[in-house]
Design a protein around this motif. Structure first.
Motif, PDB file in Angstrom:
ATOM      1  N   MET A 197       0.832  -1.193   0.000  1.00 31.52           N
ATOM      2  CA  MET A 197       0.000   0.000   0.000  1.00 31.52           C
ATOM      3  C   MET A 197       0.872   1.251   0.000  1.00 31.52           C
ATOM      4  SD  MET A 197      -3.267  -0.447   0.145  1.00 31.52           S
ATOM      5  CE  MET A 197      -4.604  -1.385   0.754  1.00 31.52           C
ATOM      6  N   ALA A 198       0.488   2.201  -0.811  1.00 36.35           N
ATOM      7  CA  ALA A 198       1.167   3.491  -0.829  1.00 36.35           C
ATOM      8  C   ALA A 198       0.420   4.445   0.096  1.00 36.35           C
ATOM      9  CB  ALA A 198       1.201   4.053  -2.241  1.00 36.35           C
ATOM     10  N   LYS A 199       1.168   5.241   0.818  1.00 40.25           N
ATOM     11  CA  LYS A 199       0.578   6.278   1.665  1.00 40.25           C
ATOM     12  C   LYS A 199       0.465   7.544   0.831  1.00 40.25           C
ATOM     13  CE  LYS A 199       0.537   3.989   5.580  1.00 40.25           C
ATOM     14  NZ  LYS A 199      -0.690   3.631   6.250  1.00 40.25           N
ATOM     15  N   VAL A 200      -0.732   8.109   0.785  1.00 33.84           N
ATOM     16  CA  VAL A 200      -0.979   9.305  -0.017  1.00 33.84           C
ATOM     17  C   VAL A 200      -1.420  10.441   0.898  1.00 33.84           C
ATOM     18  CG1 VAL A 200      -2.371  10.306  -1.866  1.00 33.84           C
ATOM     19  CG2 VAL A 200      -1.660   7.918  -2.009  1.00 33.84           C
ATOM     20  N   LYS A 201      -0.851  11.623   0.645  1.00 30.01           N
ATOM     21  CA  LYS A 201      -1.291  12.841   1.328  1.00 30.01           C
ATOM     22  C   LYS A 201      -1.616  13.867   0.253  1.00 30.01           C
ATOM     23  CE  LYS A 201       1.479  12.289   5.506  1.00 30.01           C
ATOM     24  NZ  LYS A 201       2.501  12.906   6.369  1.00 30.01           N
ATOM     25  N   VAL A 202      -2.780  14.473   0.382  1.00 32.56           N
ATOM     26  CA  VAL A 202      -3.183  15.541  -0.523  1.00 32.56           C
ATOM     27  C   VAL A 202      -3.408  16.793   0.322  1.00 32.56           C
ATOM     28  CG1 VAL A 202      -4.900  16.337  -2.186  1.00 32.56           C
ATOM     29  CG2 VAL A 202      -4.306  13.905  -2.093  1.00 32.56           C
ATOM     30  N   HIS A 203      -2.626  17.827   0.047  1.00 29.07           N
ATOM     31  CA  HIS A 203      -2.749  19.110   0.735  1.00 29.07           C
ATOM     32  C   HIS A 203      -3.557  20.033  -0.171  1.00 29.07           C
ATOM     33  CE1 HIS A 203       0.536  18.042   3.562  1.00 29.07           C
ATOM     34  NE2 HIS A 203       0.968  17.350   2.524  1.00 29.07           N
ATOM     35  N   VAL A 204      -4.668  20.558   0.344  1.00 31.19           N
ATOM     36  CA  VAL A 204      -5.552  21.421  -0.447  1.00 31.19           C
ATOM     37  C   VAL A 204      -5.610  22.799   0.211  1.00 31.19           C
ATOM     38  CG1 VAL A 204      -7.872  21.699  -1.396  1.00 31.19           C
ATOM     39  CG2 VAL A 204      -6.935  19.398  -1.087  1.00 31.19           C
ATOM     40  N   PHE A 205      -5.393  23.847  -0.600  1.00 29.05           N
ATOM     41  CA  PHE A 205      -5.412  25.221  -0.095  1.00 29.05           C
ATOM     42  C   PHE A 205      -6.169  26.103  -1.059  1.00 29.05           C
ATOM     43  CE2 PHE A 205      -1.533  23.338   1.595  1.00 29.05           C
ATOM     44  CZ  PHE A 205      -1.650  23.647   2.932  1.00 29.05           C
ATOM     45  N   LEU A 206      -6.746  27.175  -0.525  1.00 28.95           N
ATOM     46  CA  LEU A 206      -7.373  28.161  -1.395  1.00 28.95           C
ATOM     47  C   LEU A 206      -6.296  28.839  -2.238  1.00 28.95           C
ATOM     48  CD1 LEU A 206      -9.917  29.783   1.064  1.00 28.95           C
ATOM     49  CD2 LEU A 206     -10.456  28.393  -0.938  1.00 28.95           C
ATOM     50  N   LYS A 207      -6.629  29.146  -3.474  1.00 35.51           N
ATOM     51  CA  LYS A 207      -5.685  29.826  -4.358  1.00 35.51           C
ATOM     52  C   LYS A 207      -5.441  31.248  -3.855  1.00 35.51           C
ATOM     53  CE  LYS A 207      -6.737  27.276  -8.554  1.00 35.51           C
ATOM     54  NZ  LYS A 207      -7.243  27.341  -9.938  1.00 35.51           N
ATOM     55  N   PRO A 208      -4.267  31.804  -4.157  1.00 36.28           N
ATOM     56  CA  PRO A 208      -4.004  33.203  -3.786  1.00 36.28           C
ATOM     57  C   PRO A 208      -5.074  34.109  -4.380  1.00 36.28           C
ATOM     58  CG  PRO A 208      -2.005  32.146  -4.578  1.00 36.28           C
ATOM     59  CD  PRO A 208      -3.132  31.190  -4.852  1.00 36.28           C
ATOM     60  N   GLY A 209      -5.498  35.079  -3.623  1.00 37.14           N
ATOM     61  CA  GLY A 209      -6.526  36.005  -4.086  1.00 37.14           C
ATOM     62  C   GLY A 209      -7.935  35.602  -3.693  1.00 37.14           C
ATOM     63  N   VAL A 210      -8.121  34.351  -3.274  1.00 40.52           N
ATOM     64  CA  VAL A 210      -9.438  33.889  -2.809  1.00 40.52           C
ATOM     65  C   VAL A 210      -9.527  34.183  -1.323  1.00 40.52           C
ATOM     66  CG1 VAL A 210     -10.964  31.907  -2.495  1.00 40.52           C
ATOM     67  CG2 VAL A 210      -9.553  32.076  -4.559  1.00 40.52           C
ATOM     68  N   LEU A 211     -10.569  34.873  -0.910  1.00 39.38           N
ATOM     69  CA  LEU A 211     -10.740  35.245   0.490  1.00 39.38           C
ATOM     70  C   LEU A 211     -10.841  34.002   1.365  1.00 39.38           C
ATOM     71  CD1 LEU A 211     -11.199  37.421   2.647  1.00 39.38           C
ATOM     72  CD2 LEU A 211     -13.639  37.280   2.127  1.00 39.38           C
ATOM     73  N   ASP A 212     -10.008  33.934   2.371  1.00 45.27           N
ATOM     74  CA  ASP A 212      -9.987  32.818   3.314  1.00 45.27           C
ATOM     75  C   ASP A 212     -10.562  33.306   4.638  1.00 45.27           C
ATOM     76  OD1 ASP A 212      -9.454  30.709   5.004  1.00 45.27           O
ATOM     77  OD2 ASP A 212      -7.383  30.458   4.365  1.00 45.27           O
ATOM     78  N   VAL A 253     -11.460  25.397  -9.139  1.00 43.22           N
ATOM     79  CA  VAL A 253     -11.740  26.788  -9.491  1.00 43.22           C
ATOM     80  C   VAL A 253     -11.124  27.719  -8.445  1.00 43.22           C
ATOM     81  CG1 VAL A 253     -13.557  28.510  -9.820  1.00 43.22           C
ATOM     82  CG2 VAL A 253     -13.850  26.193 -10.733  1.00 43.22           C
ATOM     83  N   ILE A 254     -11.220  27.329  -7.179  1.00 48.68           N
ATOM     84  CA  ILE A 254     -10.738  28.199  -6.106  1.00 48.68           C
ATOM     85  C   ILE A 254      -9.632  27.584  -5.254  1.00 48.68           C
ATOM     86  CG2 ILE A 254     -12.898  29.488  -5.945  1.00 48.68           C
ATOM     87  CD1 ILE A 254     -13.520  27.811  -3.394  1.00 48.68           C
ATOM     88  N   GLU A 255      -9.330  26.301  -5.469  1.00 47.81           N
ATOM     89  CA  GLU A 255      -8.332  25.621  -4.644  1.00 47.81           C
ATOM     90  C   GLU A 255      -7.210  25.047  -5.501  1.00 47.81           C
ATOM     91  OE1 GLU A 255     -10.892  23.862  -0.919  1.00 47.81           O
ATOM     92  OE2 GLU A 255     -11.013  22.765  -2.803  1.00 47.81           O
ATOM     93  N   SER A 256      -6.036  24.980  -4.894  1.00 46.66           N
ATOM     94  CA  SER A 256      -4.921  24.263  -5.490  1.00 46.66           C
ATOM     95  C   SER A 256      -4.582  23.111  -4.558  1.00 46.66           C
ATOM     96  CB  SER A 256      -3.728  25.183  -5.704  1.00 46.66           C
ATOM     97  OG  SER A 256      -3.329  25.756  -4.489  1.00 46.66           O
ATOM     98  N   TYR A 257      -3.764  22.192  -5.038  1.00 47.97           N
ATOM     99  CA  TYR A 257      -3.428  21.046  -4.209  1.00 47.97           C
ATOM    100  C   TYR A 257      -2.001  20.594  -4.510  1.00 47.97           C
ATOM    101  CZ  TYR A 257      -4.767  18.489  -8.443  1.00 47.97           C
ATOM    102  OH  TYR A 257      -4.878  18.049  -9.739  1.00 47.97           O
ATOM    103  N   ARG A 258      -1.469  19.850  -3.541  1.00 46.62           N
ATOM    104  CA  ARG A 258      -0.145  19.247  -3.665  1.00 46.62           C
ATOM    105  C   ARG A 258      -0.266  17.794  -3.237  1.00 46.62           C
ATOM    106  NH1 ARG A 258       3.669  18.990   0.352  1.00 46.62           N
ATOM    107  NH2 ARG A 258       2.623  20.663   1.461  1.00 46.62           N
ATOM    108  N   ILE A 259       0.311  16.899  -4.004  1.00 46.05           N
ATOM    109  CA  ILE A 259       0.197  15.460  -3.758  1.00 46.05           C
ATOM    110  C   ILE A 259       1.538  14.918  -3.280  1.00 46.05           C
ATOM    111  CG2 ILE A 259      -0.199  13.226  -4.857  1.00 46.05           C
ATOM    112  CD1 ILE A 259      -1.928  14.758  -6.945  1.00 46.05           C
ATOM    113  N   GLU A 260       1.482  14.051  -2.252  1.00 40.59           N
ATOM    114  CA  GLU A 260       2.649  13.306  -1.789  1.00 40.59           C
ATOM    115  C   GLU A 260       2.291  11.829  -1.806  1.00 40.59           C
ATOM    116  OE1 GLU A 260       4.151  14.460   2.064  1.00 40.59           O
ATOM    117  OE2 GLU A 260       3.540  16.546   1.726  1.00 40.59           O
ATOM    118  N   VAL A 261       3.090  11.032  -2.498  1.00 42.64           N
ATOM    119  CA  VAL A 261       2.901   9.585  -2.517  1.00 42.64           C
ATOM    120  C   VAL A 261       4.167   8.953  -1.972  1.00 42.64           C
ATOM    121  CG1 VAL A 261       2.436   7.549  -3.928  1.00 42.64           C
ATOM    122  CG2 VAL A 261       1.374   9.734  -4.528  1.00 42.64           C
ATOM    123  N   ALA A 262       4.014   8.142  -0.925  1.00 37.64           N
ATOM    124  CA  ALA A 262       5.180   7.475  -0.333  1.00 37.64           C
ATOM    125  C   ALA A 262       4.961   5.972  -0.299  1.00 37.64           C
ATOM    126  CB  ALA A 262       5.421   7.996   1.081  1.00 37.64           C
TER     127      ALA A 262
END
Length: 79
Positions: A1-16, A70-79
């Motif tokens: 099994m691979a361990k997966v992490k997905v980090h999701v953040f609002l894009k710059p300019g989107v009110l948080d 549309v409003i979020e970006s993400y980063r994927i880590e697979v280990a």
């Protein structure tokens, strides 16, 4: 099994709104140097080793369900 992490953040300019609330609370508690707080989410899961291109498969998951691209970006880590 691979361990997966997905980090999701609002894009710059989107009110948080949640980030602003955290920033205000930290400042109110005495941490005056805090600025530009952003709140994201972390999604962790195991992915079966039978999936050949794990990165591409997780990207499809993100584009379909895990992130609102549309409003979020993400980063994927697979280990």
């Amino acid at each position: 099994m691979a361990k997966v992490k997905v980090h999701v953040f609002l894009k710059p300019g989107v009110l948080d709104v949640q980030g602003k609330a955290v920033e205000g609370a930290l400042q109110g508690l005495g941490w005056a140097g805090v600025a530009n707080a952003r709140v994201g989410k972390l999604i962790e899961f195991d992915l079966d080793d039978s999936v050949s291109d794990k990165e591409a498969e997780v990207k499809r998951m993100c584009d379909t369900l895990l992130a609102n691209t549309v409003i979020e970006s993400y980063r994927i880590e697979v280990a």
